[in-house]
Scaffold this motif. Sequence first.
Motif, PDB file in Angstrom:
ATOM      1  N   ASN A 275       0.848  -1.186   0.000  1.00 29.67           N
ATOM      2  CA  ASN A 275       0.000   0.000   0.000  1.00 29.67           C
ATOM      3  C   ASN A 275       0.884   1.236   0.000  1.00 29.67           C
ATOM      4  OD1 ASN A 275       0.097   1.547   2.626  1.00 29.67           O
ATOM      5  ND2 ASN A 275      -0.427  -0.458   3.478  1.00 29.67           N
ATOM      6  N   GLY A 276       0.331   2.344  -0.423  1.00 25.42           N
ATOM      7  CA  GLY A 276       1.084   3.585  -0.521  1.00 25.42           C
ATOM      8  C   GLY A 276       0.702   4.615   0.522  1.00 25.42           C
ATOM      9  N   THR A 277      -0.041   4.202   1.566  1.00 26.83           N
ATOM     10  CA  THR A 277      -0.532   5.141   2.557  1.00 26.83           C
ATOM     11  C   THR A 277       0.102   4.886   3.916  1.00 26.83           C
ATOM     12  OG1 THR A 277      -2.651   5.164   1.393  1.00 26.83           O
ATOM     13  CG2 THR A 277      -2.615   6.078   3.635  1.00 26.83           C
TER      14      THR A 277
ATOM     15  N   LEU B 151       4.808   0.611   0.451  1.00 23.70           N
ATOM     16  CA  LEU B 151       5.322  -0.558   1.144  1.00 23.70           C
ATOM     17  C   LEU B 151       4.897  -1.769   0.334  1.00 23.70           C
ATOM     18  CD1 LEU B 151       6.475  -2.166   3.562  1.00 23.70           C
ATOM     19  CD2 LEU B 151       4.166  -2.052   4.557  1.00 23.70           C
ATOM     20  N   GLN B 152       5.829  -2.646   0.023  1.00 25.96           N
ATOM     21  CA  GLN B 152       5.506  -3.886  -0.700  1.00 25.96           C
ATOM     22  C   GLN B 152       6.175  -5.037   0.022  1.00 25.96           C
ATOM     23  OE1 GLN B 152       3.489  -4.154  -3.709  1.00 25.96           O
ATOM     24  NE2 GLN B 152       3.477  -6.203  -2.839  1.00 25.96           N
ATOM     25  N   THR B 153       5.381  -6.052   0.372  1.00 22.08           N
ATOM     26  CA  THR B 153       5.924  -7.231   1.034  1.00 22.08           C
ATOM     27  C   THR B 153       5.526  -8.495   0.293  1.00 22.08           C
ATOM     28  OG1 THR B 153       4.021  -7.628   2.500  1.00 22.08           O
ATOM     29  CG2 THR B 153       5.727  -6.100   3.292  1.00 22.08           C
ATOM     30  N   ILE B 154       6.326  -9.502   0.469  1.00 21.90           N
ATOM     31  CA  ILE B 154       5.966 -10.865   0.100  1.00 21.90           C
ATOM     32  C   ILE B 154       5.904 -11.612   1.428  1.00 21.90           C
ATOM     33  CG2 ILE B 154       6.675 -12.975  -1.073  1.00 21.90           C
ATOM     34  CD1 ILE B 154       5.850 -10.751  -3.010  1.00 21.90           C
ATOM     35  N   ASP B 155       4.765 -12.225   1.705  1.00 23.69           N
ATOM     36  CA  ASP B 155       4.525 -12.892   2.975  1.00 23.69           C
ATOM     37  C   ASP B 155       4.453 -14.397   2.736  1.00 23.69           C
ATOM     38  OD1 ASP B 155       4.218 -10.220   3.630  1.00 23.69           O
ATOM     39  OD2 ASP B 155       2.046 -10.348   3.827  1.00 23.69           O
ATOM     40  N   VAL B 156       5.291 -15.144   3.423  1.00 26.81           N
ATOM     41  CA  VAL B 156       5.346 -16.590   3.255  1.00 26.81           C
ATOM     42  C   VAL B 156       4.711 -17.238   4.477  1.00 26.81           C
ATOM     43  CG1 VAL B 156       6.834 -18.587   2.893  1.00 26.81           C
ATOM     44  CG2 VAL B 156       7.470 -16.367   1.911  1.00 26.81           C
ATOM     45  N   HIS B 157       3.614 -17.948   4.247  1.00 21.01           N
ATOM     46  CA  HIS B 157       2.912 -18.679   5.298  1.00 21.01           C
ATOM     47  C   HIS B 157       3.402 -20.120   5.258  1.00 21.01           C
ATOM     48  CE1 HIS B 157      -0.549 -15.766   6.082  1.00 21.01           C
ATOM     49  NE2 HIS B 157       0.263 -15.147   5.237  1.00 21.01           N
ATOM     50  N   LEU B 158       3.924 -20.602   6.377  1.00 25.02           N
ATOM     51  CA  LEU B 158       4.470 -21.953   6.414  1.00 25.02           C
ATOM     52  C   LEU B 158       3.341 -22.966   6.592  1.00 25.02           C
ATOM     53  CD1 LEU B 158       6.933 -20.089   6.798  1.00 25.02           C
ATOM     54  CD2 LEU B 158       7.983 -21.954   8.030  1.00 25.02           C
ATOM     55  N   SER B 159       2.487 -22.987   5.585  1.00 25.75           N
ATOM     56  CA  SER B 159       1.311 -23.849   5.542  1.00 25.75           C
ATOM     57  C   SER B 159       0.867 -23.976   4.085  1.00 25.75           C
ATOM     58  CB  SER B 159       0.179 -23.225   6.369  1.00 25.75           C
ATOM     59  OG  SER B 159      -1.047 -23.902   6.159  1.00 25.75           O
ATOM     60  N   PRO B 160       0.332 -25.117   3.680  1.00 27.19           N
ATOM     61  CA  PRO B 160      -0.163 -25.244   2.306  1.00 27.19           C
ATOM     62  C   PRO B 160      -1.427 -24.429   2.044  1.00 27.19           C
ATOM     63  CG  PRO B 160      -0.565 -27.267   3.524  1.00 27.19           C
ATOM     64  CD  PRO B 160       0.245 -26.376   4.416  1.00 27.19           C
ATOM     65  N   ARG B 161      -2.066 -23.916   3.135  1.00 26.51           N
ATOM     66  CA  ARG B 161      -3.260 -23.069   3.001  1.00 26.51           C
ATOM     67  C   ARG B 161      -3.134 -21.861   3.904  1.00 26.51           C
ATOM     68  NH1 ARG B 161      -8.071 -25.415   4.864  1.00 26.51           N
ATOM     69  NH2 ARG B 161      -6.842 -26.755   6.195  1.00 26.51           N
TER      70      ARG B 161
END
Length: 128
Positions: A52-54, A112-122
């Motif tokens: 987001n840009g805010t 702000l730009q993120t890549i979020d990795v969830h340690l779960s298949p869902r």
Amino acid sequence: MARHDFDPATVMPDERQAAKERLFDPLLPGPWRGHIAGELLGASNTVLAYGNGTPGEGPRLHVHPYDEIFIIVQGHARFFVGDKVIDAEAGDVVLGPKGVPHRFENLGPGRLQTIDVHLSPRWLQADI
């Protein structure tokens, strides 16, 4: 630098094939750009794209039954993870441990730009 952390002869491939899914369209508006469930790729991790840009905006407080790893690709963020406050910027990685409520917000200036990795298949989440 050459690495040799294990003996490749000891690793047997499984039956999975290489796979591809589109995470997000960079031209679409909005903070949640998309997510790919690990099960779509035959993998054990789910990936989300957020931005987001805010300044001051970000996801609401929530919790997961697994660890979440945040990769800051662009901008500056403030993370609230349990009772810790962590400021992070592009190039940093932040851990949100399983069972610990967390949120983050754009510190600005800019996107702000993120890549979020969830340690779960869902993607499993409970908003608080």
